[in-house]
Scaffold this active site. Structure first.
Site, PDB file in Angstrom:
ATOM      1  N   ASN A   9      40.179  34.437  40.777  1.00  0.00           N
ATOM      2  CA  ASN A   9      40.670  33.062  40.688  1.00  0.00           C
ATOM      3  C   ASN A   9      42.162  33.081  40.378  1.00  0.00           C
ATOM      4  OD1 ASN A   9      37.914  31.410  40.518  1.00  0.00           O
ATOM      5  ND2 ASN A   9      37.704  33.295  39.333  1.00  0.00           N
ATOM      6  N   ARG A  17      24.511  29.425  39.931  1.00  0.00           N
ATOM      7  CA  ARG A  17      25.946  29.304  39.696  1.00  0.00           C
ATOM      8  C   ARG A  17      26.264  29.392  38.207  1.00  0.00           C
ATOM      9  NH1 ARG A  17      26.607  23.804  43.013  1.00  0.00           N
ATOM     10  NH2 ARG A  17      24.748  23.419  41.729  1.00  0.00           N
ATOM     11  N   LYS A  48      28.314  31.399  50.695  1.00  0.00           N
ATOM     12  CA  LYS A  48      29.237  30.392  50.174  1.00  0.00           C
ATOM     13  C   LYS A  48      30.400  30.214  51.148  1.00  0.00           C
ATOM     14  CE  LYS A  48      31.212  34.031  47.227  1.00  0.00           C
ATOM     15  NZ  LYS A  48      31.428  34.463  45.827  1.00  0.00           N
ATOM     16  N   ARG A  77      29.384  33.737  31.058  1.00  0.00           N
ATOM     17  CA  ARG A  77      28.864  32.435  31.477  1.00  0.00           C
ATOM     18  C   ARG A  77      27.409  32.620  31.927  1.00  0.00           C
ATOM     19  NH1 ARG A  77      33.457  30.471  35.627  1.00  0.00           N
ATOM     20  NH2 ARG A  77      32.571  32.239  36.759  1.00  0.00           N
ATOM     21  N   ARG A  98      33.904  35.923  32.941  1.00  0.00           N
ATOM     22  CA  ARG A  98      35.246  35.504  33.348  1.00  0.00           C
ATOM     23  C   ARG A  98      36.229  36.265  32.452  1.00  0.00           C
ATOM     24  NH1 ARG A  98      37.802  30.972  35.421  1.00  0.00           N
ATOM     25  NH2 ARG A  98      36.330  31.288  37.149  1.00  0.00           N
ATOM     26  N   GLU A 105      34.756  37.426  42.421  1.00  0.00           N
ATOM     27  CA  GLU A 105      35.840  36.543  42.854  1.00  0.00           C
ATOM     28  C   GLU A 105      37.075  36.788  42.005  1.00  0.00           C
ATOM     29  OE1 GLU A 105      35.196  32.385  43.286  1.00  0.00           O
ATOM     30  OE2 GLU A 105      33.306  32.591  44.370  1.00  0.00           O
ATOM     31  N   ASP A 132      35.966  37.104  38.075  1.00  0.00           N
ATOM     32  CA  ASP A 132      34.547  36.825  37.860  1.00  0.00           C
ATOM     33  C   ASP A 132      33.766  38.092  38.178  1.00  0.00           C
ATOM     34  OD1 ASP A 132      35.238  34.277  37.201  1.00  0.00           O
ATOM     35  OD2 ASP A 132      34.621  33.373  39.096  1.00  0.00           O
ATOM     36  N   LYS A 189      38.876  33.189  49.652  1.00  0.00           N
ATOM     37  CA  LYS A 189      38.116  34.274  49.032  1.00  0.00           C
ATOM     38  C   LYS A 189      38.196  35.598  49.783  1.00  0.00           C
ATOM     39  CE  LYS A 189      34.728  31.269  46.746  1.00  0.00           C
ATOM     40  NZ  LYS A 189      35.237  29.974  47.208  1.00  0.00           N
TER      41      LYS A 189
END
Length: 335
Positions: A298, A248, A171, A240, A220, A296, A288, A134
């Protein structure tokens, strides 16, 4: 063209995975599809990268489930990079971190060799090395990412915690799927040290500022070659929304998904991160986003594309495979 999909373990794949949908779309378009688990990659005596893989049967399938079930039942056969046009690294290294640490870097390492042997490797393995955890987010402009500290030192976390008015996200530097993600605030005063120590047992911890917009979940957003993945003027994105009492937003952590549309904030983020993603060979990624901040990136096996297709009633998988076809044609000098 011939596409080799590299996954963690073939028998643990699911019909709901984006990888399955991409593979079925490639099969429907007449391409040869192979699946291989990380443990079945091989370096052959002739200097080629090889794989003991399963080939998708040459017949039509009505569903993702029947396609995957038929593929899993196929016997393994040895193929090599001389037969592949594309090696698609869709394995998640974080999923192998605890029980199969030997598997974490194998896909990228074999992918680097295959790339030198003329195979189109997605995403580019050299870029994946750079983005293997990350901290990759810190390569991008400060204006589009949350304030962050990466450390294994409790004092650093405490100082950041106080500077952020006693409310931060904590995290692991390496991980996926929302595992070991915590919201630390005053309620956790007694447990804060234990939480930090638990995360740091396996490496570095990331402390990020808490964004109030996170209460509404995250978005996302899929990028393809650094640009929004779109079809029929619709963007491949889902919102989401986490369960009550949950921080989360991962779907398999119980979050629900709904369609999302492009916002000015998203456009600003794409302008900031798109060029470097293209430069690093990141063909298909999932961003994200919370509010106007990128949380983030991905890059290994971003999921959710099936949901995006269903919500927007378009087939984003088709656009992705068409783009791969064009890349292969360009590589062979047949644009």
């Amino acid at each position: 063209m011939t596409i080799l999909f590299v996954v963690n373990q073939v028998r643990k794949e699911s019909p709901g995975y984006t990888t399955t949908a991409l593979a079925l779309e490639a099969h429907r378009r007449g391409h040869t599809v192979y699946y291989v688990g990380i443990g079945d990659l091989v370096y052959l005596s002739d200097g080629r990268v090889g794989a003991h893989c399963r080939k998708a049967p040459n017949r039509e399938f009505r569903s993702l489930r029947t396609f995957l079930e038929a593929l899993i039942e196929e016997d393994k056969q040895l193929t090599s990079s001389s037969e592949w046009d594309v090696m698609w690294l869709r394995n998640d290294p974080a999923a192998d971190m605890e029980k199969r640490p030997w598997a974490q870097d194998a896909g990228v390492l074999f992918g680097q060799l295959a790339s030198k042997q003329g195979v189109l490797v997605l995403n580019h393995p050299d870029g994946l090395v750079k983005a293997s955890n990350k901290i990759y987010l810190q390569y991008f402009p400060e204006s589009v990412r949350p304030q962050t500290v990466v450390t294994r030192n409790m004092d650093d976390v405490e100082a950041f915690y106080r500077a952020q008015n006693q409310r931060i996200i904590l995290k692991p530097l390496k991980g996926s799927g929302g595992k070991n993600v915590f919201l630390l605030d005053k309620k956790d005063d007694k447990n804060r040290k234990q939480i930090v120590e638990a995360i740091c047992r396996d490496g570095f911890a990331i402390a990020q500022e808490y964004l109030p917009a996170a209460k509404k979940g995250d978005t996302r957003l899929f990028l393809m070659d650094g640009r929004p993945l779109m079809k029929a003027d619709k963007v491949a994105a889902i919102q989401r929304i986490q369960q009550a009492g949950e921080i989360r937003s991962n779907i398999h952590q119980g979050a629900r998904a709904k369609g999302a549309t492009m916002t000015k904030g998203m456009e600003t983020i794409i302008e900031a991160v798109g060029p470097l993603l293209r430069e690093d060979g990141m063909f298909l990624v999932g961003l994200d986003i919370v509010g106007d901040k990128l949380m983030e990136i991905n890059v290994f096996s971003p999921g959710g594309l099936i949901h995006a297709s269903e919500f927007h009633q378009v087939d984003f998988m088709e656009e992705v495979i068409i783009a791969v076809e064009q890349k292969v044609a360009n590589l062979k000098g047949n644009p």
